[in-house]
Motif scaffolding. Structure first.
Motif, PDB file in Angstrom:
ATOM      1  N   LEU A 203       0.838  -1.201   0.000  1.00  0.00           N
ATOM      2  CA  LEU A 203       0.000   0.000   0.000  1.00  0.00           C
ATOM      3  C   LEU A 203       0.869   1.245   0.000  1.00  0.00           C
ATOM      4  CD1 LEU A 203      -2.766   1.457   0.359  1.00  0.00           C
ATOM      5  CD2 LEU A 203      -2.427   1.207   2.835  1.00  0.00           C
ATOM      6  N   ILE A 204       0.773   2.016  -1.082  1.00  0.00           N
ATOM      7  CA  ILE A 204       1.461   3.299  -1.161  1.00  0.00           C
ATOM      8  C   ILE A 204       0.461   4.374  -0.755  1.00  0.00           C
ATOM      9  CG2 ILE A 204       2.502   4.952  -2.752  1.00  0.00           C
ATOM     10  CD1 ILE A 204       3.458   2.462  -4.333  1.00  0.00           C
ATOM     11  N   GLU A 209      -2.426   7.543   8.974  1.00  0.00           N
ATOM     12  CA  GLU A 209      -3.317   6.658   9.729  1.00  0.00           C
ATOM     13  C   GLU A 209      -3.538   5.326   9.018  1.00  0.00           C
ATOM     14  OE1 GLU A 209      -3.775  10.521  11.649  1.00  0.00           O
ATOM     15  OE2 GLU A 209      -3.693   9.899   9.553  1.00  0.00           O
ATOM     16  N   GLU A 210      -3.408   5.313   7.683  1.00  0.00           N
ATOM     17  CA  GLU A 210      -3.605   4.065   6.934  1.00  0.00           C
ATOM     18  C   GLU A 210      -2.455   3.085   7.139  1.00  0.00           C
ATOM     19  OE1 GLU A 210      -6.244   5.999   3.280  1.00  0.00           O
ATOM     20  OE2 GLU A 210      -4.298   5.095   2.841  1.00  0.00           O
ATOM     21  N   ALA A 211      -1.331   3.587   7.635  1.00  0.00           N
ATOM     22  CA  ALA A 211      -0.152   2.736   7.812  1.00  0.00           C
ATOM     23  C   ALA A 211      -0.053   2.132   9.213  1.00  0.00           C
ATOM     24  CB  ALA A 211       1.117   3.549   7.519  1.00  0.00           C
ATOM     25  N   ILE A 212      -0.895   2.594  10.132  1.00  0.00           N
ATOM     26  CA  ILE A 212      -0.785   2.177  11.536  1.00  0.00           C
ATOM     27  C   ILE A 212      -0.887   0.666  11.699  1.00  0.00           C
ATOM     28  CG2 ILE A 212      -2.035   2.196  13.741  1.00  0.00           C
ATOM     29  CD1 ILE A 212      -2.581   5.153  13.287  1.00  0.00           C
ATOM     30  N   ASP A 213      -1.800   0.036  10.962  1.00  0.00           N
ATOM     31  CA  ASP A 213      -2.056  -1.402  11.143  1.00  0.00           C
ATOM     32  C   ASP A 213      -1.274  -2.284  10.167  1.00  0.00           C
ATOM     33  OD1 ASP A 213      -3.898  -1.105  13.278  1.00  0.00           O
ATOM     34  OD2 ASP A 213      -5.453  -0.490  11.852  1.00  0.00           O
ATOM     35  N   ALA A 214      -0.314  -1.703   9.453  1.00  0.00           N
ATOM     36  CA  ALA A 214       0.515  -2.510   8.550  1.00  0.00           C
ATOM     37  C   ALA A 214       1.466  -3.393   9.358  1.00  0.00           C
ATOM     38  CB  ALA A 214       1.310  -1.599   7.617  1.00  0.00           C
ATOM     39  N   MET A 220      10.545   6.037   1.874  1.00  0.00           N
ATOM     40  CA  MET A 220      11.457   6.378   0.790  1.00  0.00           C
ATOM     41  C   MET A 220      11.674   7.882   0.726  1.00  0.00           C
ATOM     42  SD  MET A 220      10.259   3.785  -2.286  1.00  0.00           S
ATOM     43  CE  MET A 220      11.608   4.354  -3.338  1.00  0.00           C
ATOM     44  N   ASP A 221      12.868   8.265   0.325  1.00  0.00           N
ATOM     45  CA  ASP A 221      13.195   9.677   0.138  1.00  0.00           C
ATOM     46  C   ASP A 221      14.222   9.782  -0.982  1.00  0.00           C
ATOM     47  OD1 ASP A 221      13.115  12.543   1.192  1.00  0.00           O
ATOM     48  OD2 ASP A 221      15.263  12.114   1.280  1.00  0.00           O
ATOM     49  N   ASP A 222      13.908  10.595  -1.982  1.00  0.00           N
ATOM     50  CA  ASP A 222      14.798  10.777  -3.140  1.00  0.00           C
ATOM     51  C   ASP A 222      15.237   9.447  -3.747  1.00  0.00           C
ATOM     52  OD1 ASP A 222      14.620  13.512  -2.932  1.00  0.00           O
ATOM     53  OD2 ASP A 222      16.390  13.697  -1.670  1.00  0.00           O
ATOM     54  N   GLY A 223      14.287   8.517  -3.838  1.00  0.00           N
ATOM     55  CA  GLY A 223      14.545   7.244  -4.495  1.00  0.00           C
ATOM     56  C   GLY A 223      15.257   6.206  -3.655  1.00  0.00           C
ATOM     57  N   ARG A 224      15.553   6.541  -2.394  1.00  0.00           N
ATOM     58  CA  ARG A 224      16.266   5.610  -1.519  1.00  0.00           C
ATOM     59  C   ARG A 224      15.377   5.127  -0.380  1.00  0.00           C
ATOM     60  NH1 ARG A 224      21.858   5.507  -1.754  1.00  0.00           N
ATOM     61  NH2 ARG A 224      22.805   6.910  -3.283  1.00  0.00           N
ATOM     62  N   LEU A 225      15.659   3.932   0.111  1.00  0.00           N
ATOM     63  CA  LEU A 225      15.001   3.429   1.310  1.00  0.00           C
ATOM     64  C   LEU A 225      15.731   4.025   2.510  1.00  0.00           C
ATOM     65  CD1 LEU A 225      13.898  -0.235   1.971  1.00  0.00           C
ATOM     66  CD2 LEU A 225      14.942   1.147   3.764  1.00  0.00           C
ATOM     67  N   VAL A 226      14.993   4.823   3.317  1.00  0.00           N
ATOM     68  CA  VAL A 226      15.651   5.524   4.424  1.00  0.00           C
ATOM     69  C   VAL A 226      15.186   5.033   5.795  1.00  0.00           C
ATOM     70  CG1 VAL A 226      16.190   7.601   3.112  1.00  0.00           C
ATOM     71  CG2 VAL A 226      13.961   7.412   4.247  1.00  0.00           C
ATOM     72  N   MET A 227      14.016   4.387   5.856  1.00  0.00           N
ATOM     73  CA  MET A 227      13.518   3.827   7.111  1.00  0.00           C
ATOM     74  C   MET A 227      12.749   2.547   6.801  1.00  0.00           C
ATOM     75  SD  MET A 227      12.144   7.377   8.895  1.00  0.00           S
ATOM     76  CE  MET A 227      11.766   6.698  10.503  1.00  0.00           C
ATOM     77  N   ASP A 228      12.850   1.570   7.713  1.00  0.00           N
ATOM     78  CA  ASP A 228      12.198   0.278   7.486  1.00  0.00           C
ATOM     79  C   ASP A 228      11.960  -0.368   8.849  1.00  0.00           C
ATOM     80  OD1 ASP A 228      11.311  -2.187   6.651  1.00  0.00           O
ATOM     81  OD2 ASP A 228      13.048  -2.668   5.421  1.00  0.00           O
ATOM     82  N   GLY A 229      10.686  -0.629   9.172  1.00  0.00           N
ATOM     83  CA  GLY A 229      10.403  -1.237  10.464  1.00  0.00           C
ATOM     84  C   GLY A 229       8.918  -1.374  10.701  1.00  0.00           C
ATOM     85  N   THR A 230       8.531  -1.737  11.912  1.00  0.00           N
ATOM     86  CA  THR A 230       7.118  -1.836  12.274  1.00  0.00           C
ATOM     87  C   THR A 230       6.549  -0.426  12.423  1.00  0.00           C
ATOM     88  OG1 THR A 230       7.518  -1.805  14.660  1.00  0.00           O
ATOM     89  CG2 THR A 230       7.590  -3.962  13.552  1.00  0.00           C
TER      90      THR A 230
END
Length: 296
Positions: A203-204, A209-214, A220-230
């Motif tokens: 889901l993009i 609020e739509e991401a809370i239950d993921a 992503m920022d400027d084409g890079r993955l900058v954060m990844d987690g729960t």
């Protein structure tokens, strides 16, 4: 390897002049590496121009890597012999359902995809029945899509993708054009499909609020993955998110501001219920007499 894997993915948008000479190169994705497991519900966040929509189109084979590789269920998206299998595996739902709905009647629209895949007629109608039931639109099967609300149209679009029996559904800001009720309908439908059918959801969204239950959030920022987690891990990093020009859920921001003001609260509060559960003991501790009077 998960159902979606990218390795050192680079994608450049190239603008050419009238003589087909390269005029300008704009890098949309820059050395992106990630692995998404079957059955996960993953939200991708990022400001406009961060590369998240470009990545969605890579997953479905609409765009192909400039460099690096994307695999869908082990299939390389650059392999022409697998492109239709890739699109059957990873179905795409776009922002505007009107761009995706083509039938005059809901059930005809839902059956269009499997018909083009050469699915036998009896099996098509079985899939139509199951897909409409899964998204709660069975009662509207004989209606014209033009008479449906935005949220209902988007659920029909999701049913149309589901009828092709994908293992994964990619949704590129599917609620951006919907009212709050329509957004809730669509997000609830996606979670139900994920939990009951085991469908991987990518889901993009720009609604925090739509991401809370993921299960997982990728930023992503400027084409890079900058954060990844729960969600709790990501929304604990409020200052960092703001540096990436992103908001946080309203209750998370309220809790963060209270914490900054000296209230003893944990980081990453996601719901009002969590906030109240943390605040009530503090209130009782500070105003015990008032609490006793209210209890009487």
């Amino acid at each position: 390897m998960g159902i979606i894997k990218a390795s050192k993915l680079i994608y450049d948008y190239i603008r050419r002049d009238e003589e087909d000479h390269e005029e300008e190169v704009s890098r949309a994705i820059d050395q992106l590496t990630l692995d998404i497991q079957q059955g996960d519900f993953v939200a991708i966040l990022g400001h406009n121009g961060s590369g998240k929509s470009t990545f969605a189109k890579q997953v479905n084979g609409i765009l192909l890597p400039t460099e690096g590789t994307v695999w869908i269920s082990g299939m390389d998206t650059r392999d022409d012999s697998h492109i239709w299998d890739i699109r059957k595996t990873a179905g795409m739902v776009f922002q505007n359902p009107d761009n995706q709905i083509i039938g005059n009647i809901v059930e005809e629209d839902v059956g269009f995809g499997p018909e083009n895949l050469g699915v036998p007629t009896d099996e098509i109608w079985k899939r139509v029945d199951e897909s409409l039931e899964a998204v709660g639109m069975t009662a509207y099967r004989l209606k014209s899509p033009n008479k449906l609300s935005g949220g209902q149209k988007q659920r029909v679009a999701i049913a149309g993708v589901m009828a092709m029996r994908p293992q994964c559904i990619i949704l590129d800001e599917p609620t951006a054009m919907l009212d709050p009720n329509g957004r809730k309908e669509v997000i609830a439908t996606l979670h139900e499909l994920n939990q009951k059918e085991g469908i991987t959801v990518l889901l993009i969204t720009h609604y925090m609020e739509e991401a809370i239950d993921a299960d997982r959030i990728i930023v992503m920022d400027d084409g890079r993955l900058v954060m990844d987690g729960t969600p709790r891990e990501i929304f604990s990093r409020v200052k960092e998110l703001k540096e990436y020009r992103l908001d946080v859920p309203q209750v998370t921001e309220l809790a963060w501001e209270l914490k900054e003001a000296g209230v003893k609260l944990p980081a990453g509060i996601l719901t009002m219920e969590e906030l109240m559960a943390e605040l009530l003991p503090l209130f009782q501790e500070k105003y015990p007499k008032q609490v006793k009077l209210e209890e009487k």
